[in-house]
Write a protein that holds these residues in place. Structure first.
Motif, short mmCIF file in Angstrom:
data_model
loop_
_atom_site.label_atom_id
_atom_site.label_comp_id
_atom_site.label_asym_id
_atom_site.label_seq_id
_atom_site.Cartn_x
_atom_site.Cartn_y
_atom_site.Cartn_z
N TYR A 55 0.83 -1.21 0.00
CA TYR A 55 0.00 0.00 0.00
C TYR A 55 0.86 1.26 0.00
N PHE A 56 1.88 1.29 0.85
CA PHE A 56 2.75 2.47 0.89
C PHE A 56 3.43 2.70 -0.46
N LYS A 57 3.84 1.61 -1.11
CA LYS A 57 4.49 1.73 -2.41
C LYS A 57 3.48 2.13 -3.50
N ASP A 58 2.22 1.82 -3.28
CA ASP A 58 1.19 2.22 -4.23
C ASP A 58 0.95 3.72 -4.17
N ILE A 59 0.87 4.27 -2.96
CA ILE A 59 0.58 5.71 -2.84
C ILE A 59 1.83 6.57 -2.98
N TYR A 60 3.00 6.01 -2.62
CA TYR A 60 4.27 6.72 -2.77
C TYR A 60 5.30 5.75 -3.35
N PRO A 61 5.33 5.60 -4.69
CA PRO A 61 6.22 4.61 -5.31
C PRO A 61 7.70 4.77 -4.96
N GLU A 62 8.13 6.00 -4.65
CA GLU A 62 9.54 6.24 -4.33
C GLU A 62 9.82 6.13 -2.82
N ALA A 63 8.85 5.71 -2.05
CA ALA A 63 9.03 5.63 -0.59
C ALA A 63 10.17 4.70 -0.23
N ARG A 64 10.89 5.09 0.81
CA ARG A 64 11.90 4.22 1.43
C ARG A 64 11.26 3.63 2.68
N ILE A 65 11.35 2.33 2.84
CA ILE A 65 10.61 1.65 3.90
C ILE A 65 11.55 0.76 4.72
#
Length: 248
Positions: free
Chosen positions: A66-76
């Motif tokens: 989900y996080f990658k869907d809303i913010y594809p460049e997110a670092r997790i």
């Protein structure tokens, strides 16, 4: 955004939007699909196109998708102590070719080393697994335990904390080490009355208030009004200071 969910009978895999998902339990997968993708309980806003997200209690990785869907460049940075759930988590990250993700097969605690971890052999990768015996009084194994503070050296745009009863210890450890000041927003699944006679919500909220957070609380309660019944609360915390400012 409406999601199309296709399942194959007698399989542990599904297609969720653009993502391929491997899961352990079909019922827990369906629950997470509804809670995370349909109800969007982890939705947050930021001006950072590549936000740093810390996912505590990642399970099979639905929240990461989900996080990658809303913010594809997110670092997790993600933590999951259970081996079965972690195997799915790792496959869901690699199978979808997701980048900038650090996975830690560990429980979050107030100390480093090892800790008891309570689970149910009949329900692998359950969403109720915990280092707190009262949350899952079934089977027990030993898992790696780490302190969250030693992983945080930069501003955290969003902290998701769902650790099935250990949330007070995790937030207290961050506050004691000064690392809570790095967090800008958070969504905490607070598990009230896991230990029926213990009331610690005020302590948790006081830690947030003392560190400059405001918060909103969401919960459900049955009627007639119960006493000492376990209750799951969602606490959305947000730093009151302006972005980029850290309280002294």
């Amino acid at each position: 955004m409406k999601r199309l969910l296709r399942r194959r009978r007698n399989d542990d895999r599904a297609k969720l939007g653009v993502f391929k998902v491997r899961f352990v339990g079909r019922s827990s997968f369906a629950f997470q699909q509804r809670e995370i993708f349909e109800e969007r309980q982890y939705l947050f806003e930021t001006d950072n196109a590549a936000p740093f997200v810390v996912d505590c209690g990642a399970n099979i990785g639905m929240s990461i998708l989900y996080f990658k869907d809303i913010y594809p460049e997110a670092r997790i940075l993600a933590f999951e102590p259970d081996p079965a759930a972690f195997a799915c988590l790792r496959e869901n990250v690699t199978g979808n070719a997701l980048s900038n993700i650090q996975l830690e097969n560990a429980a979050l605690a107030s100390m480093e080393g090892e800790t008891d971890f309570f689970y149910d052999r009949a329900d692998p990768a359950s969403l109720r697994m915990s280092i707190v015996r009262e949350r899952m009084p079934r089977d027990k194994k030993t898992v790696r335990a780490v302190r969250l503070s030693r992983f945080l050296d930069e501003e955290v745009d969003f902290l998701k904390l769902d650790v099935e009863g250990a949330e007070l210890d995790v937030i207290r450890e961050l506050a004691d080490t000064g690392k809570l000041r790095l967090v800008r927003q958070m969504l905490v699944e607070y598990h009230h009355h896991i230990v029926r006679t213990h009331d610690g919500l005020s302590k948790f909220l006081a830690l947030l208030e003392e560190d400059g957070f405001g918060y909103q609380i969401e919960g459900h309660i049955d009627r007639p009004l119960p006493r000492e019944r376990a209750q799951d609360l969602r606490i959305y915390g947000y730093r009151k200071s302006q972005p980029g400012q850290v309280s002294a």
